[in-house]
Design a protein around this motif. Structure first.
Motif: not given
Length: 220
Positions: A102-103, A112-122, A128-138
């Motif tokens: 999901x985005x 959009x909630x994204x993540x940079x290479x330092x592991x910071x949320x921005x 559209x980039x993969x850095x702004x995509x998250x996998x939901x794990x129940x």
């Protein structure tokens, strides 16, 4: 002549046996194994779906550690200090694949909630980039963990004060990475249709106990 033929029969038996063994070996290796659908689903879930209609939902993400909700601010910052029903805590969640990717975008800020290479949320305007995509794990405890698609093994997480935790130090089992989906205050009754059954995880906290008692009494 008859003696020569009788001697040839024992010699043919090992040859026939070798031919039969080779035929069996060939048959075993030419039979196709059944397709591995689990592997296919896993591989397809990693790909962005550009053709199907995207499913969009609006809800809040309740942080297990801060006791409040994830919010995306207009200054691109992200924290978990949003009150129930706060404008910045309303999130629009858009599916990226037929799986669970999901985005997540702040409804008010548009970031959009994204993540940079330092592991910071921005926050980013374009997600559209993969850095702004998250996998939901129940998880088994009914909470949801959000793993970044670009940086696998890195999770969205917040401290007790609602501050983003560095993703490189996160693990799936940590409380800081556990969230619960909740509908915003006032959203439940106004947009619910007759006979809709909502998951317990998206009900307001004040209604979950009552909801559980009603289901138990109906089942008796």
């Amino acid at each position: 002549m008859e003696e020569a033929q009788s001697n040839a029969v024992p010699l043919m038996l090992p040859i026939r046996l070798l031919q039969f063994t080779a035929l069996c070996f060939y048959a075993q290796n030419t039979v196709q194994s059944p397709p591995n659908f689990k592997h296919h689903v896993t591989e397809q879930s990693r790909l962005s779906d550009r053709t199907s209609r995207r499913l969009t939902r609006t809800y809040q993400l309740y942080s297990r550690t801060s006791g409040k909700h994830v919010q995306v601010l207009s200054n691109k910052r992200i924290n978990a200090n949003g009150e129930d029903g706060a404008a910045n805590a309303k999130l629009e969640v858009e599916t990226d694949s037929f799986g669970s990717r999901v985005r997540i975008r702040g409804v008010k800020s548009g970031y959009y909630i994204c993540m940079n290479k330092r592991g910071k949320l921005i926050g980013k305007k374009k997600g559209r980039g993969k850095d702004c995509i998250f996998t939901e794990i129940v998880l088994e405890n009914n909470y949801t963990a959000l793993q970044n698609a670009k940086y696998e093994g890195w999770y969205m997480a917040f401290t007790r004060k609602g501050r983003p935790r560095k993703a490189s130090k996160t693990k799936q089992h940590q409380r800081e990475a556990h969230f619960m989906k909740r509908l915003p205050r006032g959203h439940l009754l106004s947009e619910r249709r007759p006979f809709d059954v909502l998951p317990l995880s998206v009900l307001p906290l004040s209604k979950r106990t009552k909801h559980s008692h009603q289901h138990r009494s109906v089942g008796r």
